[in-house]
Scaffold this motif. Structure first.
Motif, mmCIF file in Angstrom:
data_model
loop_
_atom_site.group_PDB
_atom_site.id
_atom_site.type_symbol
_atom_site.label_atom_id
_atom_site.label_comp_id
_atom_site.label_asym_id
_atom_site.label_seq_id
_atom_site.Cartn_x
_atom_site.Cartn_y
_atom_site.Cartn_z
ATOM 1 N N VAL A 72 0.834 -1.206 0.000
ATOM 2 C CA VAL A 72 0.000 0.000 0.000
ATOM 3 C C VAL A 72 0.865 1.251 0.000
ATOM 4 N N PHE A 73 1.903 1.265 0.839
ATOM 5 C CA PHE A 73 2.790 2.425 0.879
ATOM 6 C C PHE A 73 3.524 2.608 -0.451
ATOM 7 N N ALA A 74 3.940 1.494 -1.058
ATOM 8 C CA ALA A 74 4.656 1.577 -2.329
ATOM 9 C C ALA A 74 3.761 2.137 -3.431
ATOM 10 N N VAL A 75 2.507 1.657 -3.482
ATOM 11 C CA VAL A 75 1.575 2.167 -4.492
ATOM 12 C C VAL A 75 1.228 3.621 -4.206
ATOM 13 N N GLY A 76 1.057 3.969 -2.934
ATOM 14 C CA GLY A 76 0.768 5.354 -2.576
ATOM 15 C C GLY A 76 1.891 6.294 -2.972
ATOM 16 N N TYR A 77 3.140 5.848 -2.770
ATOM 17 C CA TYR A 77 4.277 6.669 -3.193
ATOM 18 C C TYR A 77 4.317 6.789 -4.714
ATOM 19 N N LEU A 78 3.989 5.702 -5.413
ATOM 20 C CA LEU A 78 3.982 5.730 -6.879
ATOM 21 C C LEU A 78 2.938 6.704 -7.401
ATOM 22 N N MET A 79 1.795 6.817 -6.713
ATOM 23 C CA MET A 79 0.724 7.694 -7.171
ATOM 24 C C MET A 79 1.096 9.169 -7.069
ATOM 25 N N ARG A 80 2.141 9.481 -6.310
ATOM 26 C CA ARG A 80 2.583 10.875 -6.202
ATOM 27 C C ARG A 80 3.453 11.287 -7.370
ATOM 28 N N THR A 81 3.836 10.341 -8.198
ATOM 29 C CA THR A 81 4.689 10.641 -9.346
ATOM 30 C C THR A 81 3.845 10.768 -10.611
ATOM 31 N N ALA A 82 4.461 11.336 -11.653
ATOM 32 C CA ALA A 82 3.763 11.471 -12.937
ATOM 33 C C ALA A 82 3.458 10.111 -13.534
ATOM 34 N N PHE A 83 4.368 9.166 -13.364
ATOM 35 C CA PHE A 83 4.134 7.818 -13.889
ATOM 36 C C PHE A 83 2.955 7.162 -13.192
ATOM 37 N N GLY A 84 2.821 7.402 -11.884
ATOM 38 C CA GLY A 84 1.696 6.834 -11.147
ATOM 39 C C GLY A 84 0.363 7.362 -11.641
ATOM 40 N N ALA A 85 0.311 8.669 -11.960
ATOM 41 C CA ALA A 85 -0.925 9.243 -12.502
ATOM 42 C C ALA A 85 -1.294 8.602 -13.832
ATOM 43 N N ILE A 86 -0.284 8.304 -14.657
ATOM 44 C CA ILE A 86 -0.539 7.648 -15.946
ATOM 45 C C ILE A 86 -1.066 6.239 -15.734
ATOM 46 N N VAL A 87 -0.462 5.525 -14.770
ATOM 47 C CA VAL A 87 -0.908 4.156 -14.479
ATOM 48 C C VAL A 87 -2.342 4.155 -13.956
ATOM 49 N N GLU A 88 -2.659 5.074 -13.047
ATOM 50 C CA GLU A 88 -4.020 5.152 -12.501
ATOM 51 C C GLU A 88 -5.030 5.476 -13.594
ATOM 52 N N SER A 89 -4.683 6.400 -14.479
ATOM 53 C CA SER A 89 -5.578 6.740 -15.582
ATOM 54 C C SER A 89 -5.792 5.555 -16.509
ATOM 55 N N ALA A 90 -4.726 4.790 -16.767
ATOM 56 C CA ALA A 90 -4.849 3.611 -17.625
ATOM 57 C C ALA A 90 -5.736 2.546 -16.991
ATOM 58 N N ILE A 91 -5.590 2.358 -15.661
ATOM 59 C CA ILE A 91 -6.432 1.378 -14.956
ATOM 60 C C ILE A 91 -7.893 1.811 -14.990
ATOM 61 N N ASP A 92 -8.144 3.113 -14.770
ATOM 62 C CA ASP A 92 -9.519 3.623 -14.816
ATOM 63 C C ASP A 92 -10.135 3.414 -16.192
ATOM 64 N N ASP A 93 -9.370 3.707 -17.242
ATOM 65 C CA ASP A 93 -9.883 3.529 -18.607
ATOM 66 C C ASP A 93 -10.187 2.063 -18.890
ATOM 67 N N LEU A 94 -9.309 1.181 -18.419
ATOM 68 C CA LEU A 94 -9.517 -0.250 -18.642
ATOM 69 C C LEU A 94 -10.757 -0.748 -17.922
ATOM 70 N N MET A 95 -10.917 -0.373 -16.643
ATOM 71 C CA MET A 95 -12.056 -0.848 -15.871
ATOM 72 C C MET A 95 -13.372 -0.261 -16.392
ATOM 73 N N ASN A 96 -13.335 0.963 -16.897
ATOM 74 C CA ASN A 96 -14.558 1.585 -17.414
ATOM 75 C C ASN A 96 -14.989 0.998 -18.754
ATOM 76 N N ARG A 97 -14.130 0.201 -19.363
ATOM 77 C CA ARG A 97 -14.493 -0.475 -20.615
ATOM 78 C C ARG A 97 -15.149 -1.831 -20.367
ATOM 79 N N LEU A 98 -15.136 -2.270 -19.109
ATOM 80 C CA LEU A 98 -15.710 -3.575 -18.777
ATOM 81 C C LEU A 98 -17.147 -3.392 -18.310
ATOM 82 N N PRO A 99 -18.119 -3.876 -19.073
ATOM 83 C CA PRO A 99 -19.520 -3.683 -18.664
ATOM 84 C C PRO A 99 -19.829 -4.436 -17.369
#
Length: 213
Positions: A72-99
């Motif tokens: 949890v701490f590792a993912v939380g630290y990753l989310m503070r970086t620009a790469f983490g924001a890209i990963v989170e956006s990609a996960i959101d886009d992927l999950m929103n494509r699943l009915p």
């Protein structure tokens, strides 16, 4: 005499029931964590000549919790970086494509954000008067609509996990000095958990409002 026994039984049940429920939940969680495939075989050691042979199951549960917390701490630290924001956006886009699953994903994400990162304004209790002469307790969400209305959550009693999401004009509700705990206590107890001090304060407020009107 019978009323005394009933009162004593109810008082004891009020104390013991939450403890029993907590123990059951902890045991359920322990059994779930114990089933995680992390196995260790600790070597026995001696204390004052006595052999201590630790069971691997409790250590496996502790190790599972430690690994999860570190993750949890590792993912939380990753989310503070620009790469983490890209990963989170990609996960959101992927999950929103699943009915179907996107509803569960978005609802659980919103619930987690509300519970873990909400501000004081998010849970501030307010008084709402849907009809003349009747007031209800609602909570600010910190959200507004495009036309400037405030989004409130109006919970039901005694189950606060259900309720109504309503949009009202800012002048349609009244902010109070009431704490979140006091408002939740009143709702969860269906009004029976309100202290005499709170009730007296409400009576004074209503009297002041009636005089001003």
């Amino acid at each position: 005499m019978a009323s005394t026994w009933k009162r004593d039984f109810a008082s004891g049940l009020i104390v013991l029931a939450p403890l029993l429920v907590t123990i059951v939940v902890l045991l359920w969680l322990y059994n779930r964590l114990k089933a995680v495939p992390i196995r260790i075989d600790p070597d026995p050691f001696f204390v004052f000549g006595t052999k201590i042979d630790l069971s691997p199951e409790p250590l496996g549960v502790v190790l599972t919790i430690v690994v999860f917390v570190l993750l949890v701490f590792a993912v939380g630290y990753l989310m503070r970086t620009a790469f983490g924001a890209i990963v989170e956006s990609a996960i959101d886009d992927l999950m929103n494509r699943l009915p179907g699953l996107r509803v569960v994903y978005n609802a659980s994400k919103m619930a987690a954000e509300t519970a873990l990162t909400g501000t004081d304004e998010l849970q501030a209790p307010v008084k709402l008067e849907p009809w003349n002469g009747m007031r209800m307790t609602a909570f600010l969400t910190g959200k507004t609509t495009e036309d400037g209305r405030e989004v409130l959550f109006l919970p039901t009693a005694p189950n606060i996990t259900t309720g109504f999401v309503i949009e009202v004009e800012p002048e349609q509700y009244t902010k109070t000095d009431e704490r979140v705990e006091e408002a939740l206590t009143r709702i969860l107890s269906a009004g029976f958990g309100e202290s005499d001090e709170q009730a007296a304060q409400i009576d004074v407020e209503e009297l002041a409002e009636s005089k001003s009107s």
